[in-house]
Design an enzyme around this catalytic site. Structure first.
Site, PDB file in Angstrom:
ATOM      1  N   LYS A  77       0.855  -1.183   0.000  1.00 40.20           N
ATOM      2  CA  LYS A  77       0.000   0.000   0.000  1.00 40.20           C
ATOM      3  C   LYS A  77       0.898   1.242   0.000  1.00 40.20           C
ATOM      4  O   LYS A  77       1.963   1.244   0.648  1.00 40.20           O
ATOM      5  CB  LYS A  77      -0.876  -0.042   1.262  1.00 40.20           C
ATOM      6  CG  LYS A  77      -1.905   1.058   1.393  1.00 40.20           C
ATOM      7  CD  LYS A  77      -2.705   0.853   2.696  1.00 40.20           C
ATOM      8  CE  LYS A  77      -3.804   1.879   2.867  1.00 40.20           C
ATOM      9  NZ  LYS A  77      -4.592   1.645   4.108  1.00 40.20           N
ATOM     10  N   SER A 152      -9.531   1.541   3.190  1.00 38.68           N
ATOM     11  CA  SER A 152      -8.717   2.336   2.314  1.00 38.68           C
ATOM     12  C   SER A 152      -7.658   1.543   1.544  1.00 38.68           C
ATOM     13  O   SER A 152      -7.058   2.084   0.610  1.00 38.68           O
ATOM     14  CB  SER A 152      -8.005   3.422   3.140  1.00 38.68           C
ATOM     15  OG  SER A 152      -7.152   2.840   4.100  1.00 38.68           O
ATOM     16  N   SER A 176      -9.492  -0.887   7.461  1.00 36.33           N
ATOM     17  CA  SER A 176      -8.983  -0.761   6.090  1.00 36.33           C
ATOM     18  C   SER A 176      -8.228  -1.950   5.521  1.00 36.33           C
ATOM     19  O   SER A 176      -7.869  -1.941   4.342  1.00 36.33           O
ATOM     20  CB  SER A 176      -8.105   0.478   5.973  1.00 36.33           C
ATOM     21  OG  SER A 176      -8.918   1.616   5.893  1.00 36.33           O
TER      22      SER A 176
HETATM   23  N1  GLN Z   1     -12.997   3.767   6.858  1.00 38.33           N
HETATM   24  C1  GLN Z   1     -12.349   4.225   8.037  1.00 38.33           C
HETATM   25  C2  GLN Z   1     -11.977   5.692   7.889  1.00 38.33           C
HETATM   26  O1  GLN Z   1     -12.303   6.235   6.906  1.00 38.33           O
HETATM   27  C3  GLN Z   1     -11.157   3.378   8.359  1.00 38.33           C
HETATM   28  C4  GLN Z   1      -9.991   3.685   7.513  1.00 38.33           C
HETATM   29  C5  GLN Z   1      -8.760   2.899   7.885  1.00 38.33           C
HETATM   30  O2  GLN Z   1      -8.838   1.866   8.552  1.00 38.33           O
HETATM   31  N2  GLN Z   1      -7.627   3.412   7.478  1.00 38.33           N
HETATM   32  O3  GLN Z   1     -11.394   6.268   8.726  1.00 38.33           O
END
Ligand code: GLN
EC number: 6.3.5.7
Length: 497
Positions: A77, A152, A176
């Protein structure tokens, strides 16, 4: 030799060790597939093709391919800093930045002999659940290219599900790794907070961020997990403990016997007390998965964790608060872009312009929200309250784990939704994290393992365990995988054939 991009890591290891194939061949197969598919799929932000082939050649020359992970390609990532390789965290503000050092996990994978294929797309600074908040490109779900791959870590999920990488690293702050894994039919694990190094991981919310594996099988995820895990003196939150023995747990779980294991179905997450927002198909697959655990000998009961209902509001105060502090370092002076520095403006104006143009709308929303929640006069009412809720959630976990060994729930309340469907509705986007947030706030490990399809799209089962008991997640996930037969992603292959 069959299509090398279709093989699990375990089979690639065997094929490399026997000399049936080479690291260069395996790498080239993945690069070829990236070349034909990624224009449409959008999984990668940067492909390190030349360096990958060179590295693979070195591994072949050294004769180590197939030993451990030597010669196995991997994708990272774009939140992990990689020396000399562009790293953006999905943001314009870091466009063109080539870090002078590598994240500990990236170095560990390099030292293990893996071959870096490239950096995968993500929501800007990991804020989002669909990868649509990337400043760079849309990423599509290989199961249905009109749908989101989750987020994400959606570039990593699309790459692995689409066979553009055998496995990949993601990060998980509120879900994420697990949610993108769930909606693309992969295994994704968020390790115990502090058990995998965060050194060189671009920070979103430091008390929650954790790196972990995304793979097509439980064993492949376990292999990647063990390669990155363990203490790192460069991360002040790193737990000084041995590498968790998750490979052994995956092997044991694959035997399919869970007798004696006590499993709690979380009433508030997909159990009897679940609120609205769940797809019927997701709840059906979840119920079947629970029945499967019972058939494997597990002792299943319902467990109530009332504070879990408050996880969403608590998380959306704590994470933006920490983000507003972490993102203050991006002011155009040291990394990435600088806007308006033409001699006519003072430094404050340049910083303001850089941030105005460098950050996307969701990131700005979080900075504003977090700054507000931390401001004098509102701190107690928002950030302080959220921290108290966080404590209540941890207590719910402790009480639950007095009676059961693991907790289970659906990973995501819905299957992958159409691209664009939630971009104008931040609350609908946040609702995707309903089931993953409690484990994040408590710092406990949680895995998502495929448990079937609904409307032809993957559904994930989440297994949560006490801190440092990541092995239990892998054991249960492997038992589910064994009971369900071939990995879900094999069905993608069949469909493509
Ligand atoms: N969807 C969550 C957010 O927008 C979690 C994102 C993540 O785990 N990086 O914060």
């Amino acid at each position: 030799m069959s299509d090398l991009t279709a093989l699990p890591v375990t089979e690639l290891q065997a094929a490399l060790a026997s000399g049936e194939t080479s690291a260069v061949e395996v790498t080239r197969a993945h690069l070829d597939r990236i070349a034909t598919e990624d224009g449409d799929l959008g999984a990668y932000l940067h492909v390190t093709a030349d360096a990958a082939l060179q590295r693979a050649g070195e591994i072949d020359a050294a004769g180590t391919a197939g030993t451990g992970l030597a010669g196995i390609p991997v994708a990272l990532k774009d939140v992990f800093v990689t020396e000399g390789v562009p790293t953006t965290s999905g943001s314009r503000i870091l466009e063109g930045w080539r870090p002078p050092y590598s994240a500990t996990v990236a170095s560990r994978l390099h030292d293990a002999g893996t071959v870096l294929l490239g950096k995968t797309n993500m929501d800007e600074f990991a804020m989002g659940s669909s990868t649509e908040n990337s400043a760079y490109r849309v990423t599509r779900n290989p199961w249905d290219r009109d749908r989101i791959p989750g987020g994400s870590s959606g570039g990593s999920s699309a790459a692995v599900a689409g066979r553009l990488a055998p496995f990949a690293l993601g990060t998980d702050t509120g879900g994420s790794i697990r949610q993108p894994a769930a909606v693309t039919g992969l295994v994704g694990h968020k390790p115990t907070y502090g058990s995998v190094s965060r050194y060189g991981l671009i920070a979103f919310s430091s008390s929650l961020d954790q790196a972990g594996p995304m793979a097509r099988t439980v064993m492949d995820a376990a292999l990647l997990h063990e390669a990155i895990g363990g203490h790192d003196p460069r991360d002040s939150t790193s737990i000084d403990t041995r590498v968790l023995a998750v490979v052994e747990a995956a092997r044991r779980g694959a035997g399919g016997d869970l007798s004696g294991l006590r499993v709690g179905v979380v009433r508030e997450l997909g159990g009897e007390g679940a609120g609205e927002g769940y797809d019927t198909g997701v709840l059906e697959r979840f119920a079947e998965a629970v029945a499967l655990l019972e058939a494997a000998g597990a002792d299943v009961r319902e467990v109530s964790c009332p504070a879990f209902d408050l996880a969403l509001p608590a998380y959306y105060l704590i994470a933006p608060s920490e983000a507003s502090s972490n993102l203050a370092r991006f002011e155009g002076m040291r990394f990435g872009i600088r806007v308006g520095d033409d001699g006519s403006r003072d430094i404050d104006e340049v910083m303001a312009l850089t941030r105005e143009q460098g950050f996307g709308p969701e990131v700005k929303r979080r900075i504003i929200l977090g700054t507000y929640a931390l401001s004098a006069g509102y701190y107690d009412a928002y950030y302080g309250q959220a921290q108290k809720v966080r404590t209540l959630i941890s207590r719910d976990f402790s009480a639950a784990f007095d009676g059961v060994d693991v907790l289970v729930s659906p990973t995501s309340p819905t299957v992958a939704w159409p691209i664009g469907a939630r971009v104008d509705d931040p609350l609908a986007m946040y609702a995707a994290d309903l089931c993953t947030l409690p484990a994040s706030l408590a710092g406990v490990p949680a895995i998502s393992v495929p448990c079937g399809l609904s409307e032809g799209l993957p559904v994930g089962l989440q297994v949560m365990a006490p801190a440092l008991a990541d092995d239990r997640c892998y054991r249960v996930a492997a038992a589910v995988e064994a009971a369900l037969g071939a990995p879900l992603t094999d069905r993608l292959l069949e469909r493509a054939a």
